[in-house]
Design an enzyme around this catalytic site. Structure first.
Site, short mmCIF file in Angstrom:
data_model
loop_
_atom_site.label_atom_id
_atom_site.label_comp_id
_atom_site.label_asym_id
_atom_site.label_seq_id
_atom_site.Cartn_x
_atom_site.Cartn_y
_atom_site.Cartn_z
N GLU A 47 1.56 6.20 11.48
CA GLU A 47 2.65 5.67 10.67
C GLU A 47 3.78 5.17 11.55
OE1 GLU A 47 4.33 7.01 7.19
OE2 GLU A 47 2.52 5.94 6.70
N ARG A 48 4.54 4.21 11.06
CA ARG A 48 5.79 3.89 11.74
C ARG A 48 6.77 5.02 11.42
NH1 ARG A 48 3.68 -0.30 9.09
NH2 ARG A 48 3.02 -2.09 10.31
N LYS A 56 0.83 -1.21 0.00
CA LYS A 56 0.00 0.00 0.00
C LYS A 56 0.87 1.26 0.00
CE LYS A 56 -2.19 -1.13 3.78
NZ LYS A 56 -1.64 -2.48 4.00
#
Length: 456
Positions: free
Chosen positions: A182-183, A156
């Protein structure tokens, strides 16, 4: 900031990131931002004529009962304007890229009403991406919402990076990237990616990352939309809004809801799931001046498409691009599932009779191939009739032709990225359907741009 004339109260209780505070003089409004020491708190409910309950957007260490709380008298305000381009922000609109302050003249609340229906446009225009399988089988709508749906690790984020790259070159618009949960690694990679492509001066990035409080992750989407609405309404410029990941927004809402003590609904989600998602999604639209087109990554928990978070998101999307783990494992990238991906733009009066017809024939061929797979597994390809063998040959060549090398993966694959015009993609598919490439090997159609690049 002079606090003497501001409305003051005191902390009554601290439970994780939920704070109850008492104000005897004046009760703060819903969505107002409160300050208690270093902690920032957003008011979510009024408990009684003197008490409010809010959720902390920053860590709450050091807060105790009786700590003073100050009502700032306004909601979270973020800066808007051209000065934001090329910068990275957090949910409060403060820069986090170590490049100094942003000299913004205008600040706006992150809570805004959607554009009234009378001012929205209803013209359906296709938004070309340069990615074959999207443009042919699930075309995106200008001013619409496209969802990239898939489990973990099916590509993605890579697809989103490729879209930023293609959009910047083709549409002279602004890209706003919003990282929800988000990371940190992904955020940093994306920043470098945008810098390398040379479109940082046309992009704004805003992050509420995985290690932050649920309140911050829950509000970062609203902050990004406020920035996007400025470019659409004031500068009249098209905006591409990329959100990664809508599921994490729902997840943050679920955490906040649990902390607030609301009874959970189906599968443990918050009872207000549908309204919270709609408050965010309804602000993304086209006006007569310009459009906000959004591409949203949607994580599908355990690849289960009946999950309430996914089902509710589906309802808002004008095209849903489904990524398949099976295709990814076969090395067919982008691993877009041609049979599950859908777009409301794919109708003859919008994309034209020819495009519609080709897309339907591709789907029919691939569906028939899917049905024949069991027979092939048991008896082998040779046992099929001549007609069925032709269908299988066509389908396998179509699958290979719909793969494409990406600019953003050049350093992994060693293949030069390709951007393919819709006309070229349609031509290729049409010629494969007419069996013009039946004597070419399948490999010759794999990871190419236009069909002319296939070599015998």
């Amino acid at each position: 900031m002079d606090n003497s004339n501001l409305n003051q109260g005191e902390v009554v209780s601290v439970r994780s990131s939920v704070i109850d505070a008492r104000f005897t003089k004046l009760l703060p409004d819903i969505h107002n931002l409160l300050k208690a020491g270093e902690a920032m708190i957003e008011v979510l409910i009024h408990l009684n004529p003197e008490m409010v309950r809010g959720v902390a957007l920053t860590p709450t260490q050091g807060l105790a009962r009786g700590s003073p709380v100050i009502d700032t008298g306004r909601p979270i305000m973020v800066p808007v304007g051209e000065k934001l381009l090329g910068r990275v922000f957090n949910v409060f609109g403060l820069p986090i890229d170590h490049k100094g302050k942003v000299e913004a003249r205008d600040f706006r609340s992150i809570h805004r009403e959607p554009v009234p229906l009378s001012q929205q446009t209803t013209i359906s225009e296709v938004f070309e991406t340069g990615i074959k399988s999207i443009d042919v089988l699930a075309p995106m709508e200008r001013g619409g919402k496209a969802g990239l749906l898939g489990g973990a690790g099916v590509g993605k984020t890579v697809l989103i990076m490729e879209l930023i790259q293609n959009m910047a070159g083709k549409y002279e618009g602004i890209s706003i990237f919003c990282g929800v949960g988000e990371r940190c690694r992904e955020g940093e990679e994306l920043y470098r990616e945008i810098q390398d492509v040379g479109v940082l001066d046309k992009a704004v990035m805003i992050f509420g990352q995985m290690n932050e409080q649920p309140g911050a992750r829950f509000r970062v989407g609203h902050a990004a939309l406020t920035m996007a609405e400025y470019f659409r309404d004031d500068v009249m410029q098209d905006v591409l809004l990329l959100m990664d990941n809508v599921f994490r927004f729902v997840q943050a809402g679920s955490e906040v809801s649990g902390l607030m003590g609301q009874l959970p609904s189906r599968v443990g989600y918050q009872p207000t799931l549908a309204t919270e998602l709609a408050e965010l999604e309804e602000r993304i639209c086209s006006t007569k001046a310009a459009a906000i087109t959004s591409v949203q990554a949607v994580y599908v928990p355990a690849d289960d498409f009946t999950d309430p978070a996914v089902v509710h998101t589906f309802g808002h999307l004008s095209s849903s691009i489904v990524l398949s783990r099976k295709m990814a494992s076969q090395g067919l990238y982008p691993s877009i599932d041609p049979l599950q991906s859908r777009s409301k733009m794919l109708s003859p009066h919008i994309v034209g009779e020819r495009h519609y017809r080709i897309a339907q024939r591709i789907r029919k061929t691939l569906t028939e191939y899917e049905e024949l797979k069991d027979i092939i597994a048991m008896l082998g390809l040779e046992e099929l009739s001549q007609d069925d063998q032709k269908i299988v040959n066509r389908a396998r060549r179509l699958e290979r032709f719909l793969t494409q090398p990406f600019f953003t993966t050049e350093h992994f694959t060693g293949l030069k990225g390709k951007m393919v015009k819709l006309e070229d993609a349609l031509n290729g598919c049409e010629r494969i359907l007419k069996d013009e490439f039946s004597d070419y090997s399948e490999k010759s159609l794999y990871m190419i741009g236009k069909i002319e690049e296939a070599k015998k």
